[in-house]
Write a protein that holds these residues in place. Sequence first.
Motif, PDB file in Angstrom:
ATOM      1  N   UNK A   1       0.746  -1.028   0.334  1.00 60.37           N
ATOM      2  CA  UNK A   1      -0.051  -0.314  -0.052  1.00 60.37           C
ATOM      3  C   UNK A   1       0.849   1.265   0.286  1.00 60.37           C
ATOM      4  N   UNK A   2       0.581   2.665  -1.164  1.00 61.09           N
ATOM      5  CA  UNK A   2       1.151   3.514  -1.451  1.00 61.09           C
ATOM      6  C   UNK A   2       0.285   4.582  -0.061  1.00 61.09           C
ATOM      7  N   UNK A   3       0.889   4.942   1.118  1.00 62.67           N
ATOM      8  CA  UNK A   3       0.102   6.078   1.977  1.00 62.67           C
ATOM      9  C   UNK A   3       1.303   7.483   1.422  1.00 62.67           C
ATOM     10  N   UNK A   4       0.474   8.863   0.863  1.00 60.89           N
ATOM     11  CA  UNK A   4       1.167  10.093   0.706  1.00 60.89           C
ATOM     12  C   UNK A   4       0.900  10.613   1.921  1.00 60.89           C
ATOM     13  N   UNK A   5       1.851  12.020   2.567  1.00 57.92           N
ATOM     14  CA  UNK A   5       1.827  12.212   3.729  1.00 57.92           C
ATOM     15  C   UNK A   5       2.202  13.438   3.766  1.00 57.92           C
ATOM     16  N   UNK A   6       1.519  14.923   3.876  1.00 56.64           N
ATOM     17  CA  UNK A   6       1.651  16.132   3.484  1.00 56.64           C
ATOM     18  C   UNK A   6       1.327  15.690   4.825  1.00 56.64           C
ATOM     19  N   UNK A   7       1.358  18.193   6.072  1.00 60.83           N
ATOM     20  CA  UNK A   7       0.930  18.383   6.834  1.00 60.83           C
ATOM     21  C   UNK A   7       1.563  19.820   7.138  1.00 60.83           C
ATOM     22  N   UNK A   8       0.479  20.828   7.675  1.00 63.14           N
ATOM     23  CA  UNK A   8       1.237  22.099   7.894  1.00 63.14           C
ATOM     24  C   UNK A   8       1.224  22.828   6.491  1.00 63.14           C
ATOM     25  N   UNK A   9       0.057  22.897   6.048  1.00 60.00           N
ATOM     26  CA  UNK A   9       0.181  23.564   4.529  1.00 60.00           C
ATOM     27  C   UNK A   9       0.482  24.926   5.274  1.00 60.00           C
ATOM     28  N   UNK A  10      -0.818  25.756   5.728  1.00 62.69           N
ATOM     29  CA  UNK A  10      -0.577  27.148   5.796  1.00 62.69           C
ATOM     30  C   UNK A  10      -0.700  27.876   4.597  1.00 62.69           C
ATOM     31  N   UNK A  11      -1.581  27.277   4.354  1.00 64.62           N
ATOM     32  CA  UNK A  11      -2.442  28.562   3.250  1.00 64.62           C
ATOM     33  C   UNK A  11      -2.392  29.824   3.324  1.00 64.62           C
ATOM     34  N   UNK A  12      -2.132  30.601   2.797  1.00 61.87           N
ATOM     35  CA  UNK A  12      -1.873  32.025   2.947  1.00 61.87           C
ATOM     36  C   UNK A  12      -3.323  32.474   2.587  1.00 61.87           C
ATOM     37  N   UNK A  13      -4.026  33.438   3.527  1.00 59.06           N
ATOM     38  CA  UNK A  13      -5.326  33.888   3.194  1.00 59.06           C
ATOM     39  C   UNK A  13      -5.397  35.328   3.066  1.00 59.06           C
ATOM     40  N   UNK A  14      -5.484  36.488   2.334  1.00 56.36           N
ATOM     41  CA  UNK A  14      -5.532  37.908   3.165  1.00 56.36           C
ATOM     42  C   UNK A  14      -6.453  38.096   3.955  1.00 56.36           C
ATOM     43  N   UNK A  15      -6.364  38.664   5.708  1.00 56.83           N
ATOM     44  CA  UNK A  15      -7.272  38.859   6.039  1.00 56.83           C
ATOM     45  C   UNK A  15      -7.761  40.309   6.671  1.00 56.83           C
ATOM     46  N   UNK A  16      -8.469  40.982   7.000  1.00 58.43           N
ATOM     47  CA  UNK A  16      -9.211  41.731   6.869  1.00 58.43           C
ATOM     48  C   UNK A  16      -8.506  42.019   9.337  1.00 58.43           C
ATOM     49  N   UNK A  17      -7.958  42.939   9.371  1.00 58.56           N
ATOM     50  CA  UNK A  17      -7.321  42.948  11.027  1.00 58.56           C
ATOM     51  C   UNK A  17      -8.374  42.996  11.983  1.00 58.56           C
ATOM     52  N   UNK A  18      -9.909  43.633  11.542  1.00 58.12           N
ATOM     53  CA  UNK A  18     -10.784  43.460  12.387  1.00 58.12           C
ATOM     54  C   UNK A  18     -12.172  42.667  12.139  1.00 58.12           C
ATOM     55  N   UNK A  19     -11.490  41.739  11.192  1.00 58.49           N
ATOM     56  CA  UNK A  19     -12.498  40.653  11.453  1.00 58.49           C
ATOM     57  C   UNK A  19     -12.187  39.237  12.542  1.00 58.49           C
ATOM     58  N   UNK A  20     -10.558  39.490  13.352  1.00 57.00           N
ATOM     59  CA  UNK A  20     -10.158  39.115  14.082  1.00 57.00           C
ATOM     60  C   UNK A  20      -9.575  39.095  15.384  1.00 57.00           C
ATOM     61  N   UNK A  21     -10.100  38.230  16.321  1.00 53.93           N
ATOM     62  CA  UNK A  21     -10.306  37.965  17.441  1.00 53.93           C
ATOM     63  C   UNK A  21      -8.972  37.588  18.448  1.00 53.93           C
ATOM     64  N   UNK A  22      -8.807  38.494  19.978  1.00 56.82           N
ATOM     65  CA  UNK A  22      -8.183  37.664  20.253  1.00 56.82           C
ATOM     66  C   UNK A  22      -6.418  37.486  19.642  1.00 56.82           C
ATOM     67  N   UNK A  23      -5.655  36.402  20.302  1.00 59.85           N
ATOM     68  CA  UNK A  23      -4.541  35.716  19.578  1.00 59.85           C
ATOM     69  C   UNK A  23      -4.677  35.750  18.322  1.00 59.85           C
ATOM     70  N   UNK A  24      -6.163  35.675  17.903  1.00 59.69           N
ATOM     71  CA  UNK A  24      -5.405  35.585  16.305  1.00 59.69           C
ATOM     72  C   UNK A  24      -4.731  36.916  15.584  1.00 59.69           C
ATOM     73  N   UNK A  25      -5.394  38.127  16.124  1.00 62.14           N
ATOM     74  CA  UNK A  25      -4.579  38.677  15.513  1.00 62.14           C
ATOM     75  C   UNK A  25      -2.847  38.850  15.806  1.00 62.14           C
TER      76      UNK A  25
END
Length: 287
Positions: A1-25
Amino acid sequence: MKILHISDLHFPKKLSLFSLRGKAIVGYLNYHVRRRTKHPVVLIAAMVDTIKSLEYDALVISGDLTNVSHPSEFQNAKDVLKPILTDKTFLIPGNHDRYQKRAMGPNPLFENAFAEWMGDSLSPNHYLRTKRIAGKLFVGWDSNLAIPRITANGYVAKEVVEKTVKISEEPYVLVGHHPLWNPNSEIESSSHRMSNRKEVVEGLLTNPPELYLHGHTHTNWVKLPGKETPFTIVNSASSTRLSDSKHECGFHLIELGKQTHYRRFIYSENKFTETNPILYEETEGVV
């Protein structure tokens, strides 16, 4: 069996700071200023194209598809992964996908976006999911804690471990986000590691997995079976990050059989190419 493993992709997405809360900022500013250039769009596209060209039976994604678990990040991740999201796919959340408590709640954002590929839930009180792909049983954990502080600790409840080892007597593949072992050169800080991983490893010994696949620490490795952890541990994080002096990045294609083979792919010269895996004996690191 062949298992392909990927992780921690962290896809970039531009966000408005006004849409964030707490530690997300703070988290978003840290990503935008320090790490955004480490995950270039061209690398992400090359990863998806390479995966489409490879032959495999199962694709495992062990978390951190987003950066601060903003609602729009989940749809963005789904759009990027769409070409490779199939019935062969099995995925779990990472700590960045649980970065804010509002990402969990009564309508968890990760589940809303990726339920189709998360397998079946075995517990109403804990995250424990299974999916059978090409005859192989995959078991998924959520080792992440959504806490207000800027930490990345993990934890897996004793009940989850106990239920896991009783699911099946057949060989199974276990998928979590946090490491259960680190090489001596990659020891995690007290604010980054799974807080009870020694107990977790001890609990697995009655019926250990064939493989444990994880991410979280952005350097690739394969830990071979040993006395303390009698199963292989594979880290494929980060699959979308440029390598540097402190991070050996890429992903793995694991070929299970009488003899298991580990193939590693890294991004170089605008494409992914195969290279030697980074192999460790258990004695070269710690649980």
